[in-house]
Design an enzyme around this catalytic site. Structure first.
Site, PDB file in Angstrom:
ATOM      1  NE  ARG A  13      -3.611  -2.254   2.690  1.00  0.00           N
ATOM      2  CZ  ARG A  13      -3.344  -3.442   3.229  1.00  0.00           C
ATOM      3  NH1 ARG A  13      -2.132  -3.667   3.734  1.00  0.00           N
ATOM      4  NH2 ARG A  13      -4.257  -4.399   3.262  1.00  0.00           N
ATOM      5  CE  LYS A  15      -7.900  -2.009   5.457  1.00  0.00           C
ATOM      6  NZ  LYS A  15      -8.608  -2.092   4.161  1.00  0.00           N
ATOM      7  CG  HIS A  19      -5.037   0.776  -3.256  1.00  0.00           C
ATOM      8  ND1 HIS A  19      -4.298   0.603  -2.093  1.00  0.00           N
ATOM      9  CD2 HIS A  19      -5.940  -0.237  -3.275  1.00  0.00           C
ATOM     10  CE1 HIS A  19      -4.751  -0.444  -1.435  1.00  0.00           C
ATOM     11  NE2 HIS A  19      -5.736  -0.980  -2.129  1.00  0.00           N
ATOM     12  NE  ARG A  59      -3.261  -3.845  -1.171  1.00  0.00           N
ATOM     13  CZ  ARG A  59      -2.648  -4.666  -0.313  1.00  0.00           C
ATOM     14  NH1 ARG A  59      -1.329  -4.715  -0.292  1.00  0.00           N
ATOM     15  NH2 ARG A  59      -3.335  -5.426   0.501  1.00  0.00           N
ATOM     16  CG  HIS A 100      -6.151  -9.207   1.091  1.00  0.00           C
ATOM     17  ND1 HIS A 100      -6.337  -9.514  -0.242  1.00  0.00           N
ATOM     18  CD2 HIS A 100      -6.017  -7.857   1.154  1.00  0.00           C
ATOM     19  CE1 HIS A 100      -6.308  -8.399  -0.954  1.00  0.00           C
ATOM     20  NE2 HIS A 100      -6.110  -7.384  -0.136  1.00  0.00           N
ATOM     21  CE1 TYR A 120      -6.957  -6.734  -6.788  1.00  0.00           C
ATOM     22  CE2 TYR A 120      -6.631  -8.250  -4.960  1.00  0.00           C
ATOM     23  CZ  TYR A 120      -6.672  -6.966  -5.454  1.00  0.00           C
ATOM     24  OH  TYR A 120      -6.446  -5.900  -4.630  1.00  0.00           O
TER      25      TYR A 120
END
Length: 328
Positions: free
Chosen positions: A144, A169, A275, A278, A301, A310
């Site tokens: 990120r 995150k 982003h 990414r 994640h 994706y």
């Protein structure tokens, strides 16, 4: 220095400062604190600046319903607002809330914008050298934007070809890959950062911001080269908490402007943000046959379902299926 917590009194008088103190004592991440305070402030303003101690579940229902009905917010946004108010009423005020009944925001599934490998290369070709390496890192590692800007020199391991992401995150650490192609450029960037650091020390500065209580635990670490930011700011500025003059990392607005200019110069019409690189990283790995679990780990994640999105943006169409017309 947007990622440094501002100072607040040890025994604050203002309500939101009291909430900040409560969250910091509980060990909440800075981004969570900023987000929760934002929604608490909007909630209080929505109800005419009433004190939350005089409000109830009905006030929460009214605010959350307005986000769905009038603001047309996403379910994720409404959920964050709800979590912030639950914290305010139950954890901070110690109130017992009735069952909440509010209008739920309608789910809106938006596929992320993804660049092809060729498009990424076109943008990089039109990016100045001082920003190109940062965009290459975003695309080559899946970091990120804030994770990349917050990298310290010590976070890069050239022998193991890894990059350690600190407090990503969810305030989690993880390890991702260090692209072989970028090693000589990153080593040169480290030499530049070290040179800048030596000049700062000679000028009586050279101290960098350290998170949490590390400055007290390691009083000399703030001036060590290993703790310096990989991409330091071009100027020294005051720490918003203490007023100490320090060189922080490069501000994100500088990279955003460089990317906007590069996208325009490359002639690409897609809406491209930092982003987006990414997203393109994850899609490119899927195209190369890597499994979802591996990509999930690299991206950080917590749920593989987040990574599965994706699979919907691959070049073979919906769900990665090839049309019968394209099958020989």
């Amino acid at each position: 220095m947007d990622d440094i917590r501002p100072s607040i009194p040890r025994e604050p008088v203002r309500l939101l400062d009291q909430v900040r103190r409560h969250m910091r004592d509980a060990g909440y991440a800075w981004k969570t604190e900023k987000t929760y305070i934002h929604w608490m402030r909007r909630f209080i303003l929505f109800h005419g600046k009433q004190h939350p101690s005089r409000m109830s579940s009905e006030h929460i229902n009214g605010f959350l319903s307005s986000l769905a009905n009038e603001r047309n917010c996403s379910p994720a946004t409404q959920r964050v607002a709800l979590n912030s108010l639950i914290y305010l009423f139950t954890k901070f005020l110690g109130a017992n809330l009735d069952q909440l009944y509010f209008n739920r925001a309608s789910p809106k599934r938006h596929l992320p914008t993804v660049l092809t490998h060729t498009e990424v290369m076109h943008i990089l070709e039109h990016t100045a050298a001082n920003h190109r390496l940062m965009l290459e890192l975003l695309y080559g590692t899946g970091l990120r934007q804030n994770e990349m800007l917050s990298l310290r020199i010590k976070d890069l391991d050239f022998e193991l070809s890894t990059i350690t992401v600190r407090s990503g995150k969810g305030d989690k650490d993880r390890v991702t890959l260090l692209p072989e192609k970028l090693k000589p450029y990153l080593q040169e960037q480290i030499r530049k950062a070290e040179k800048q650091h030596r000049r700062d020390l000679e000028d009586g500065f050279g101290e960098v911001y350290l998170p949490y209580a590390l400055a007290r635990k390691y009083p000399n670490a703030a001036k060590e080269t290993a703790w310096q930011f990989l991409f330091p700011s071009s100027s020294i500025g005051p720490d918003p908490r203490t007023g100490v003059l320090r060189r922080h990392h490069l501000h994100e607005s500088s990279l955003r402007k460089a990317l906007t200019n590069a996208r325009r110069a490359s002639g690409i019409c897609k809406p491209v943000k930092c982003h987006t690189f990414r997203h393109s990283f994850a899609t490119r790995l899927l195209q190369q046959g890597y499994d979802l679990r591996t990509i999930q780990k690299l991206l950080g994640h917590s749920d593989v379902r987040t990574t599965e999105i994706y699979t919907h943006v691959l070049g073979r169409g919906a769900m990665g299926v090839r049309s019968p017309l394209d099958i020989p």
